[in-house]
Write a protein that holds these residues in place. Structure first.
Motif, PDB file in Angstrom:
ATOM      1  N   THR A  37      15.415   8.323  30.111  1.00 46.79           N
ATOM      2  CA  THR A  37      16.760   8.023  29.613  1.00 46.79           C
ATOM      3  C   THR A  37      17.655   7.646  30.783  1.00 46.79           C
ATOM      4  OG1 THR A  37      17.425  10.351  29.739  1.00 46.79           O
ATOM      5  CG2 THR A  37      16.522   9.585  27.644  1.00 46.79           C
ATOM      6  N   ASN A  94      20.721   6.711  26.766  1.00 52.47           N
ATOM      7  CA  ASN A  94      21.162   7.924  26.076  1.00 52.47           C
ATOM      8  C   ASN A  94      21.085   9.076  27.064  1.00 52.47           C
ATOM      9  OD1 ASN A  94      22.029   9.677  24.079  1.00 52.47           O
ATOM     10  ND2 ASN A  94      20.274   9.353  22.722  1.00 52.47           N
ATOM     11  N   PRO A  98      19.781  14.857  23.620  1.00 55.58           N
ATOM     12  CA  PRO A  98      19.854  14.247  22.282  1.00 55.58           C
ATOM     13  C   PRO A  98      18.741  13.232  22.020  1.00 55.58           C
ATOM     14  CG  PRO A  98      21.733  13.573  23.656  1.00 55.58           C
ATOM     15  CD  PRO A  98      21.046  14.675  24.375  1.00 55.58           C
ATOM     16  N   GLU A  99      18.306  12.546  23.063  1.00 57.58           N
ATOM     17  CA  GLU A  99      17.229  11.577  22.867  1.00 57.58           C
ATOM     18  C   GLU A  99      15.901  12.280  22.566  1.00 57.58           C
ATOM     19  OE1 GLU A  99      15.471   8.075  22.148  1.00 57.58           O
ATOM     20  OE2 GLU A  99      17.621   8.407  22.478  1.00 57.58           O
ATOM     21  N   LYS A 101      15.609  15.136  21.106  1.00 52.91           N
ATOM     22  CA  LYS A 101      15.756  15.586  19.710  1.00 52.91           C
ATOM     23  C   LYS A 101      15.425  14.461  18.730  1.00 52.91           C
ATOM     24  CE  LYS A 101      19.204  19.305  19.585  1.00 52.91           C
ATOM     25  NZ  LYS A 101      20.569  19.632  19.164  1.00 52.91           N
ATOM     26  N   GLU A 102      15.975  13.272  18.998  1.00 55.92           N
ATOM     27  CA  GLU A 102      15.765  12.133  18.097  1.00 55.92           C
ATOM     28  C   GLU A 102      14.300  11.741  18.053  1.00 55.92           C
ATOM     29  OE1 GLU A 102      18.259   8.706  18.534  1.00 55.92           O
ATOM     30  OE2 GLU A 102      20.067   9.916  18.865  1.00 55.92           O
ATOM     31  N   VAL A 103      13.664  11.675  19.217  1.00 52.60           N
ATOM     32  CA  VAL A 103      12.265  11.242  19.278  1.00 52.60           C
ATOM     33  C   VAL A 103      11.353  12.273  18.610  1.00 52.60           C
ATOM     34  CG1 VAL A 103      10.341  10.659  20.811  1.00 52.60           C
ATOM     35  CG2 VAL A 103      12.638   9.865  21.363  1.00 52.60           C
ATOM     36  N   GLU A 105      11.995  14.179  16.140  1.00 51.23           N
ATOM     37  CA  GLU A 105      12.100  14.050  14.690  1.00 51.23           C
ATOM     38  C   GLU A 105      11.529  12.721  14.195  1.00 51.23           C
ATOM     39  OE1 GLU A 105      16.119  14.799  13.490  1.00 51.23           O
ATOM     40  OE2 GLU A 105      16.192  16.763  14.475  1.00 51.23           O
ATOM     41  N   ALA A 106      11.873  11.648  14.885  1.00 55.58           N
ATOM     42  CA  ALA A 106      11.464  10.316  14.418  1.00 55.58           C
ATOM     43  C   ALA A 106       9.954  10.104  14.540  1.00 55.58           C
ATOM     44  CB  ALA A 106      12.211   9.243  15.212  1.00 55.58           C
ATOM     45  N   LYS A 107       9.357  10.621  15.602  1.00 51.52           N
ATOM     46  CA  LYS A 107       7.931  10.392  15.854  1.00 51.52           C
ATOM     47  C   LYS A 107       7.057  11.564  15.411  1.00 51.52           C
ATOM     48  CE  LYS A 107       8.792   6.552  18.241  1.00 51.52           C
ATOM     49  NZ  LYS A 107       8.416   5.211  17.713  1.00 51.52           N
TER      50      LYS A 107
END
Length: 283
Positions: A37, A94, A98-99, A101-103, A105-107
């Motif tokens: 990031t 980012n 937070p990044e 966290k996003e990854v 969940e998304a992956k």
């Protein structure tokens, strides 16, 4: 297929953690996500609202990130070739936490593997601030690797517990996965302060025995030592290759690492540490 997130700041510490992950999961079919990031050197409204590429604004930080990720990917493929592993690089504008966290969940990430500190980590502090924040906020097993730790097969696993956790498959799956991969022995360590186990603790202990029925395990109980002292002393006497804890709310893990920064100093962990969240993980 296991999905492993490997955050990197291109420090020696993060490189060492990535090497550990590739070796730990060498016999597993995995997708490895190399994540870096960054924040731009140019801040303007259009940049922040949109994609910098849309405005043809070259950013040296972004360019450096992409270049270093490509170099790292090539080096890993050369040094650790493995047909079971695929590598995807992610250079993202980012902040790190937070990044992640996003990854996650998304992956649908199974494990986050990272170093215990970043490029500016102080020697006397157990975990860098990023690692602590990841421990506290990511609902996914997190494996932290000390800077100078060279990969060892995790034959002996140390699992400290206060038997306050109502164990279930979700909590223990990461531990049992690693145990089955390497036919590891689990050393269950309970620190006593002169009191007998409550009925609830005894019930949880029995549940643990059922979960461990297909593995090799030993129960150990020590008295009148702090958690830090007990873990350190057990490590010193036994050839432990991996420390595993469950981060249940109000657990001794929380007391050990988060209540005071003083607890981060003087308790030097020199083996990999797997922290499993007590709830909210999506495995």
């Amino acid at each position: 297929m296991k999905k492993i997130l490997l955050p990197t700041d291109f420090s020696k510490n993060s490189w060492n953690a990535i090497k550990y992950a590739l070796q730990l999961f060498k016999n597993e079919t995995c997708k490895m996500y190399l994540l870096n990031t960054w924040t731009p050197t140019i801040y303007q409204v259009e940049y922040l609202l949109g994609n910098p590429a849309e405005f043809n604004i070259p950013d040296p930080v972004m360019e450096s990130s992409l270049k270093q990720l490509k170099t790292m990917e090539n080096r890993l493929k050369k040094d650790y070739p493995n047909p079971k592993h695929t590598i995807e690089t992610m250079s993202v504008f980012n902040n790190l936490i937070p990044e992640i966290k996003e990854v996650v969940e998304a992956k649908n990430i199974d494990y986050v593997v990272m170093g215990t500190k970043g490029a500016t980590g102080a020697k006397e502090v157990l975990f860098g601030s990023h690692t602590v924040h990841v421990f506290k906020s990511i609902k996914c097993p997190v494996l932290a690797i000390p800077e100078d730790f060279k990969f060892e097969t995790p034959h002996e696993i140390l699992f400290p517990t206060d038997f306050e956790v109502d164990y279930n498959t979700e909590f223990l799956r990461p531990l049992l996965e690693i145990t089955s991969m390497y036919i590891s022995r689990i050393n269950v360590l309970n620190v006593s302060f002169g009191y007998d186990l409550t009925e609830e603790q005894l019930t949880n202990k029995q549940k643990l025995e059922k979960f461990f029925k297909n593995t090799t395990y030993l129960f150990h109980r020590v008295s009148n030592e702090s958690i830090q002292e007990a873990i350190t002393e057990f490590q010193r006497k036994s050839r432990i290759n991996l420390l595993v804890m469950i981060n249940n709310k109000h657990s001794f893990f929380e007391n050990l690492f988060f209540k005071s920064t003083i607890n981060q100093i003087g308790f030097h962990l020199n083996i990999p540490f797997l922290l499993i969240p007590s709830k909210g993980h999506n495995i």
